[in-house]
Design a protein around this motif. Structure first.
Motif, PDB file in Angstrom:
ATOM      1  N   VAL A 327       0.936  -1.250   0.025  1.00  0.00           N
ATOM      2  CA  VAL A 327       0.196   0.007  -0.189  1.00  0.00           C
ATOM      3  C   VAL A 327       0.853   1.410  -0.025  1.00  0.00           C
ATOM      4  CG1 VAL A 327      -1.933   1.183   1.149  1.00  0.00           C
ATOM      5  CG2 VAL A 327      -1.756  -1.253   1.094  1.00  0.00           C
ATOM      6  N   LEU A 328       1.866   1.421   0.986  1.00  0.00           N
ATOM      7  CA  LEU A 328       2.985   2.268   0.890  1.00  0.00           C
ATOM      8  C   LEU A 328       3.542   2.492  -0.643  1.00  0.00           C
ATOM      9  CD1 LEU A 328       4.436   4.666   2.160  1.00  0.00           C
ATOM     10  CD2 LEU A 328       6.101   2.735   2.963  1.00  0.00           C
ATOM     11  N   GLN A 329       3.685   1.245  -1.233  1.00  0.00           N
ATOM     12  CA  GLN A 329       4.255   1.453  -2.565  1.00  0.00           C
ATOM     13  C   GLN A 329       3.570   2.253  -3.545  1.00  0.00           C
ATOM     14  OE1 GLN A 329       5.118  -2.448  -4.422  1.00  0.00           O
ATOM     15  NE2 GLN A 329       5.519  -1.567  -6.241  1.00  0.00           N
ATOM     16  N   MET A 330       2.071   1.825  -3.559  1.00  0.00           N
ATOM     17  CA  MET A 330       1.234   2.357  -4.195  1.00  0.00           C
ATOM     18  C   MET A 330       1.045   3.935  -4.054  1.00  0.00           C
ATOM     19  SD  MET A 330      -2.933   1.828  -4.172  1.00  0.00           S
ATOM     20  CE  MET A 330      -3.197   2.850  -2.605  1.00  0.00           C
ATOM     21  N   VAL A 331       1.419   4.370  -2.936  1.00  0.00           N
ATOM     22  CA  VAL A 331       1.277   5.743  -2.895  1.00  0.00           C
ATOM     23  C   VAL A 331       2.415   6.432  -3.286  1.00  0.00           C
ATOM     24  CG1 VAL A 331       1.299   7.673  -0.928  1.00  0.00           C
ATOM     25  CG2 VAL A 331      -0.318   5.767  -0.847  1.00  0.00           C
TER      26      VAL A 331
END
Length: 701
Positions: A327-331
């Motif tokens: 999820v952090l990667q997506m942001v």
């Protein structure tokens, strides 16, 4: 048109999203808990599903497949199979078409219906039930894109922080009432790129336009039911796609790139207001549109021990789980995409404390902050946080890590209270004028970390601050219960608009004085679009759902003499800020550096020219203050400014501190059209509710 495929090749797990390589498209989507994911292909209209292809591989929790001969323009979506166990956080339902979290363009509009819910509403089981209706007819779809664009000689302006002047604007609201722009173009990125709009920004002297959310966002169901619209856009539907309503046609994504290129050509940076703290899917009772259906337990923070329910630190029903690496990667991928593909110059993070909240609470060393600060691309752009949310420990003004600026609501409230005449505001005003050092002067942060403003989109515009004492939000459909009850405003005699010349004169005087305070303070000044031309929301202090003349900048009103005069005054203020270095000190000043005998870098005086004493600071009825700042120039000279502030209803003559002679009166808010002139006396009159700026230069010793 290639024949409809019947299977996918294995492809690669990276990069995530749908990526065209010239020969075909690689599809990759993360889901840790899915048992199967199908790629759904649609015809050119987006109405007919022409193929449903299982993703053939899953590597490190990323499902992937390659579609030969596919090309940009292909319309697609996903269906995810897995457990439907809400009490354990899982809400898979393959009957619901899902958007790609990395979708870069959307096709079609969402049509509200219960079919978008993963459960059957009504009855005793609510979200524990399971709905088998196909949601595809009601869903927008994803589109494969080609990101190529001719940027030519475009260069990011790279304006230094200490020279940055922000202009907060809404893409739609800025141009909807421009009669000189074609109706079809108003409210779009093309209108934002119009030379007449850019010329207005240049005349003001702003260096960056900060746009309210331009990510694709949802029109919330409760608003649609009331005949209202999500105007602000804080309800993200796609983190990589521009909002279709801001495009003349949904496929014309390059209009935003054209706007960025033209703004860059005018020396103006583009800052995006981004919403990564929550999504448009709302609480566990909300629709299944994307993240919830792909992997609810990974994308959202869920209640410990009761994973049926979302943690709601945002007040919108859900909270994005940035503690999860994917999820952090997506942001991070989203942020880098806007910088690299759209050449965005910076970001303002909505509810920024959410992004820094780990399991133990807010942490300036959170995974998100660390990831951004070390990133070779993102660490070089402007980063601004809204430092509060409604969660535990949610107010964190001044506690963000180095590299981030923060919206300073203490500045907003402090100067509003001083200029409306509240008692005992001298010390509070002094702290705000000097960059709120007690909040920001640590870890080698600079004054620019404080974003100073008197008004923003969230609350009253500046004219309403001096025209209304009570909110008037009836049009929002919430019985006037929404919005802040305390706005630190004053109507100066009549609630709302009036033709009384005396009241109007006082209001405009206070408004100009507040603008002087914003632009003469250490920190980064921000101007709300329309405040320079007397825009009003008629007392609505929470106009998030008013996509109408309540919010749209009134360019006809802007052409009135009093509005034109305020625009000239504002432009003059901004020009003086750029010209006079003591107004934008690069470091926090504490009065310990002596530049000339008896002349420290900063000093405070009362109206009699006497240095402030503890008794003077604590005098509850004193409403005057003088601030002297000095800065050494490269040639050995010293530049000095003197700011005289009078919040009284009577005028005062301010005695001048050292140096007593040689001053030039640069600007007088009580006489906004008066030109610069030498000061011949040792006292300067300051009008009621007025601010005067003086400057001098002492030769090299």
């Amino acid at each position: 048109m290639p024949p409809t495929p019947n299977h996918l090749l294995p492809g690669r797990p990276d990069p995530l999203g749908a990526n065209w390589d010239g020969l075909g498209v690689n599809f990759a989507v993360f889901s840790a808990n899915a048992e199967r994911i199908d790629l759904c292909l649609f015809d050119a209209s987006g109405r007919r599903e022409i193929a449903r292809l299982p993703m053939p591989e899953c590597t490190d929790e990323v499902w992937h497949g390659y579609l030969p001969e596919a090309r940009p323009g292909q319309i697609y979506g996903y269906r995810a199979y897995g457990p439907y166990e809400p009490r354990h956080g899982h809400r898979f339902n393959p009957h619901k078409l899902l958007l790609d979290p990395y979708a870069k363009q959307l096709h079609g509009e969402l049509r509200w219906s219960d079919v978008l819910l993963g459960y059957r509403p009504g009855g005793g089981r609510t979200d524990l039930s399971f709905d088998r209706r196909d949601s595809a007819p009601a869903m927008p779809k994803c589109v494969v894109v080609d990101d190529s664009f001719a940027w030519g000689d475009d260069r990011n302006p790279q304006v230094p922080w200490d020279r940055t002047v922000l202009y907060e604007a809404h893409v739609r609201g800025l141009t909807m009432r421009r009669e000189d722009i074609a109706p079809r173009e108003r409210g779009t990125f093309r209108a934002l790129a119009d030379p007449r709009v850019i010329e207005h920004l240049q005349r003001l002297g702003v260096t960056a336009i900060e746009l309210l959310p331009i990510h694709a966002f949802l029109q919330d169901r409760f608003l649609v039911a009331k005949g209202l619209r999500n105007y602000w856009g804080y309800s993200t539907l796609a983190f990589f796609a521009p909002e279709p309503r801001y495009l003349i046609e949904s496929w014309m994504r390059n209009e935003l790139k054209v706007a960025v290129r033209r703004l860059h050509g005018a020396g103006i940076e583009v800052i995006m207001d981004v919403v990564y703290n929550h999504t448009c899917e709302g609480s566990e009772l909300g629709p299944t549109l994307c993240w919830r259906g792909l992997d609810n337990a990974s994308y959202y923070r869920l209640m410990p021990g009761d994973e049926r329910h979302c943690i709601n630190d945002t007040g919108t029903g859900n909270t994005v789980n940035l503690s999860h690496p994917r999820v952090l990667q997506m942001v991070m991928d989203s942020l880098r995409y806007w910088v690299t593909e759209y050449r965005i110059d910076g970001f303002r993070f909505d509810l920024g404390t959410i992004l820094g909240r780990e399991g133990t609470g807010f942490d300036p060393g959170s995974g998100f902050f660390d990831a951004v600060r070390q990133d070779p691309i993102l660490s070089r752009v402007k980063l601004i946080s809204e430092p509060w949310d409604i969660g535990p420990g949610g107010y964190q003004l001044g506690n963000h890590p180095p590299g981030f600026a923060e919206w300073n609501d203490r500045f907003r409230d402090g100067i509003r209270r001083f200029w409306r005449g509240d008692a005992g505001m001298r010390a509070e005003l002094a702290a705000r004028l000097t960059g709120s050092a007690e909040l920001f002067d640590h870890r080698r942060r600079r004054p620019w970390a404080s974003v100073n403003y008197a008004a923003s989109h969230d609350g009253y515009p500046l004219l309403d601050v001096v025209s209304y004492e009570r909110k008037h939000n009836e049009a929002n459909g919430e019985d006037n219960r929404d919005g802040h009850n305390e706005n630190f405003s004053r109507n100066w005699g009549v609630e709302g608009e009036t033709q009384d010349p005396d009241i109007v004169a006082v209001r405009h005087a206070v408004l100009r004085a507040m603008l002087v305070t914003v632009f003469a303070s250490a920190g980064t000044p921000m101007l709300l679009a329309g405040d320079e031309m007397l825009r009003t929301q008629k007392g609505n202090n929470n106009a998030y759902n008013q996509d109408n003349e309540t919010n749209w900048v009134d360019w006809e009103r802007a052409a009135r003499p009093e509005a034109l005069a305020l625009q000239r005054f504002t432009a003059r203020l901004i020009a003086l800020r750029q010209r006079l270095s003591p107004l934008r000190p690069p470091i926090f000043l504490h009065g310990v550096t002596e530049l000339r005998p008896g002349l420290n870098d900063i000093a405070w005086f009362d109206q009699h020219g006497r240095a402030m004493t503890p008794e003077a600071w604590n005098d509850p009825e004193a409403r005057t203050l003088a601030l002297r700042r000095a800065a050494a120039a490269g040639d050995g000279s010293v530049e000095v400014t003197l700011l005289l502030l009078n919040a009284d209803s009577a005028g005062h003559a301010f005695a001048l501190p050292t140096p007593r002679l040689g001053w030039t009166l640069m600007l007088d808010s009580g006489h906004p059209e008066a030109e610069e002139r030498p000061v011949l006396d040792e006292a300067v009159p300051v009008a009621p509710h007025g601010a005067v700026l003086l400057a001098t230069r002492l030769p090299a010793a």
